[in-house]
Design a protein around this motif. Structure first.
Motif, short mmCIF file in Angstrom:
data_model
loop_
_atom_site.label_atom_id
_atom_site.label_comp_id
_atom_site.label_asym_id
_atom_site.label_seq_id
_atom_site.Cartn_x
_atom_site.Cartn_y
_atom_site.Cartn_z
N ASP A 199 0.84 -1.20 0.00
CA ASP A 199 0.00 0.00 0.00
C ASP A 199 0.88 1.26 0.00
N LEU A 200 1.90 1.23 0.85
CA LEU A 200 2.84 2.37 0.86
C LEU A 200 3.50 2.52 -0.51
N ALA A 201 3.95 1.40 -1.08
CA ALA A 201 4.61 1.47 -2.40
C ALA A 201 3.65 2.07 -3.43
N ASN A 202 2.38 1.67 -3.38
CA ASN A 202 1.41 2.21 -4.35
C ASN A 202 1.24 3.71 -4.18
N CYS A 203 1.26 4.17 -2.93
CA CYS A 203 1.14 5.61 -2.69
C CYS A 203 2.39 6.32 -3.24
N LEU A 204 3.56 5.74 -2.98
CA LEU A 204 4.80 6.36 -3.46
C LEU A 204 4.82 6.39 -4.99
N ILE A 205 4.32 5.31 -5.59
CA ILE A 205 4.28 5.27 -7.07
C ILE A 205 3.35 6.37 -7.58
N ALA A 206 2.23 6.55 -6.88
CA ALA A 206 1.31 7.64 -7.26
C ALA A 206 1.98 9.00 -7.12
N MET A 207 3.01 9.08 -6.27
CA MET A 207 3.75 10.33 -6.07
C MET A 207 4.93 10.45 -7.06
N GLY A 208 5.06 9.47 -7.93
CA GLY A 208 6.12 9.56 -8.95
C GLY A 208 7.32 8.66 -8.69
N ALA A 209 7.26 7.83 -7.64
CA ALA A 209 8.41 6.95 -7.35
C ALA A 209 8.44 5.79 -8.35
N LYS A 210 9.66 5.26 -8.53
CA LYS A 210 9.81 4.13 -9.47
C LYS A 210 10.13 2.88 -8.64
N ILE A 211 9.10 2.16 -8.30
CA ILE A 211 9.26 1.00 -7.41
C ILE A 211 8.66 -0.23 -8.10
N THR A 212 9.43 -1.32 -8.09
CA THR A 212 8.86 -2.59 -8.56
C THR A 212 9.11 -3.66 -7.50
N GLY A 213 8.29 -4.67 -7.51
CA GLY A 213 8.52 -5.83 -6.64
C GLY A 213 7.90 -5.73 -5.26
N ALA A 214 7.17 -4.65 -4.95
CA ALA A 214 6.54 -4.58 -3.63
C ALA A 214 5.54 -5.73 -3.51
N GLY A 215 5.57 -6.42 -2.38
CA GLY A 215 4.73 -7.61 -2.22
C GLY A 215 5.54 -8.88 -2.46
N THR A 216 6.79 -8.72 -2.90
CA THR A 216 7.70 -9.86 -3.00
C THR A 216 8.88 -9.57 -2.06
N ASP A 217 9.79 -10.53 -1.97
CA ASP A 217 10.91 -10.29 -1.04
C ASP A 217 12.07 -9.53 -1.69
N ARG A 218 11.88 -9.10 -2.93
CA ARG A 218 12.89 -8.21 -3.54
C ARG A 218 12.19 -6.96 -4.09
N ILE A 219 12.49 -5.83 -3.48
CA ILE A 219 11.90 -4.56 -3.94
C ILE A 219 13.00 -3.75 -4.61
N THR A 220 12.72 -3.26 -5.80
CA THR A 220 13.71 -2.45 -6.51
C THR A 220 13.18 -1.02 -6.64
#
Ligand code: EPU
Length: 425
Positions: A199-220
């Motif tokens: 949920d935090l990653a989705n909010c950050l992505i909505a703010m323009g962050a480039k995040i992949t892999g949230a919900g797995t054990d490797r977040i980039t």
């Protein structure tokens, strides 16, 4: 100090709306530090911990507007971090809420410095923050621990490869937030997979962050120069939902947990099903009914999607009145069995052997005066009180107010007899 008075023995019936998730709202509020533009957050539960986080952020100079109970009794907040003037999380606030440490990563990433009081141990365990610190150091931060404060500095954080020693929820969140504004790519291995991290990653992505892999054990996270404002709605509270489901399993009856999402509840639903709860996943929630005494279940707490430590006291209450003997193993926090001695006052038969509680189900619990010791312990005691014969008084209910939104009102709407008694009465 208020207490709850419960007249037990009634089945739960009706519909209950699940509030926004405390443990998603808290980090999302901190994400507002990462941008000078307004972050609008909906479905924020009006809880004591959220109030503490607001106080902490306001003390740093954030402008916070609150549209109280904007939608379904939940608040909508607009946070503006364009005039932050104090890069400090003081002891007085951190000591009352450990999640305050979530300001560390964002402050350091955007402003290049932070002073955060070290959270001490708490009722459920030592809970160090070494992984937060180690990860930020790997990103180039200079960190000193001085007189109980974390003093952190960095010109600009640099992307890094980080493998945490254990799965840590707020550790993952702190590092993920910090990495958003770092120079280069950060890979967090052994990352927490909890839905609140997503949920935090989705909010950050909505703010323009480039995040992949949230919900797995490797977040980039590929760092960007700036984040912008966004409008975001917090996920439903899976622990509150699980608590109500445990309650109906214990008391019998039928409830509709409106807003609960089965896909976010991990092993909680499996264990409740094993215990005899009938559940139907519907578009807008979970319909749950219990028509017989629960069957004992064995649970072992584990990071998501394993059985949540935040549900351990509640399932213990179900086991306390179940048929058979269930083992409850706590693997996350070293001191999270404080509710056991209180449940024994109600007649529960529970033995503790190290990290394992052996719960021999009894046919009846009997009301008594007990004491809440932490948030989830309180929830376990409430469930035990709902099923016990006679009156149960639960002291120090302020623990419950930290993380459950108007629980007594919600329980009353389901037919339970619960009242809040003010101190001295
Ligand atoms: N740990 C370390 N070093 C660290 C970080 C964690 O040793 O730097 C250890 C902890 O002591 C613990 C384990 O790692 O033994 C896992 O702790 P974690 O960091 O995941 O816990 P947390 O992030 O402090 C969050 C929730 C807790 C929930 C735990 C586990 C928030 C604000 N809090 O805490 O929620 O129990 O994850 O799922 O998200 C609650 O809501 O009642 C509550 C306590």
């Amino acid at each position: 100090m208020d207490r709850f008075q419960i007249q037990g023995g009634l089945p739960l019936q009706g519909q209950v709306r699940i509030s926004g998730a405390k443990n998603a709202a808290l980090p999302i509020l901190c994400a507002s530090l990462l941008t000078a533009e307004p972050l609008v957050i909906h479905n924020v539960p009006p809880l004591r911990d959220v109030g503490t986080m607001r106080k902490l952020l306001a003390g740093m100079g954030l402008q916070i507007e609150v549209d109280a109970q904007a939608i379904d009794g939940q608040d909508s907040l607009t946070l503006r971090a364009d005039a932050v003037n104090k890069l400090e999380a003081p002891y007085e606030l951190v000591k009352t809420m450990r999640a305050s440490v979530l300001v560390l990563g964002p402050m350091l990433a955007r402003f290049g410095e932070a002073l955060v009081s070290l959270p001490g141990g708490c009722a459920i365990g030592q809970r160090p923050v070494d992984q937060h610190i180690r990860g930020l150091q790997a990103m180039g931060a200079q960190i000193d621990i001085d007189h109980g404060f974390i003093k952190a500095k960095a010109s600009r954080l640099k992307g890094a490869r980080i493998t945490t020693d254990m799965v840590t929820v707020t550790g993952t969140e702190n590092l993920m937030m910090a990495a958003c504004l770092a120079d280069g790519t950060t890979v967090i291995d052994n990352a927490a997979c909890e839905p609140e991290v997503v949920d935090l990653a989705n909010c950050l992505i909505a703010m323009g962050a480039k995040i992949t892999g949230a919900g797995t054990d490797r977040i980039t996270v590929v760092g960007v120069e700036k984040l912008h404002g966004a409008d975001y709605t917090v996920m439903p509270d899976r622990i509150e939902a699980g608590t109500f489901l445990c309650a109906v399993m214990a008391t019998g009856g039928q409830i509709f947990a409106q807003g609960a999402r089965a896909d976010q509840m991990g092993a909680t639903l499996d264990k409740l099903r094993e215990s005899g709860l009938q559940m139907e996943e519907q578009a807008d929630g979970i319909l749950a009914s219990a028509s017989s005494r629960p069957k004992s279940v064995n649970v072992r707490t584990a990071p998501y999607p394993g059985f949540a430590t935040d549900m351990q006291a509640q399932i213990m209450a179900v086991n306390a009145i179940a048929q058979g003997t269930g083992l409850v193993v706590e693997t996350i926090f070293e001191n999270r069995f404080m509710h056991v001695q209180e449940m024994r006052r109600l007649g529960a038969q529970i033995d503790i052997d190290g990290h394992t509680a052996v719960v021999k189900g009894v046919e009846k619990l009997t009301g008594a005066r007990v004491m809440a010791t932490d948030l989830r312990a309180s929830a376990g005691l409430v469930i035990a009180g709902l099923v016990a014969d006679g009156v149960t008084d639960i002291d120090r209910i302020y623990h419950l107010d930290r993380g459950y939104d108007r629980m007594e009102e919600k329980l009353r709407s389901l037919g339970a007899r619960v009242s809040r008694v003010k101190d001295g009465t």
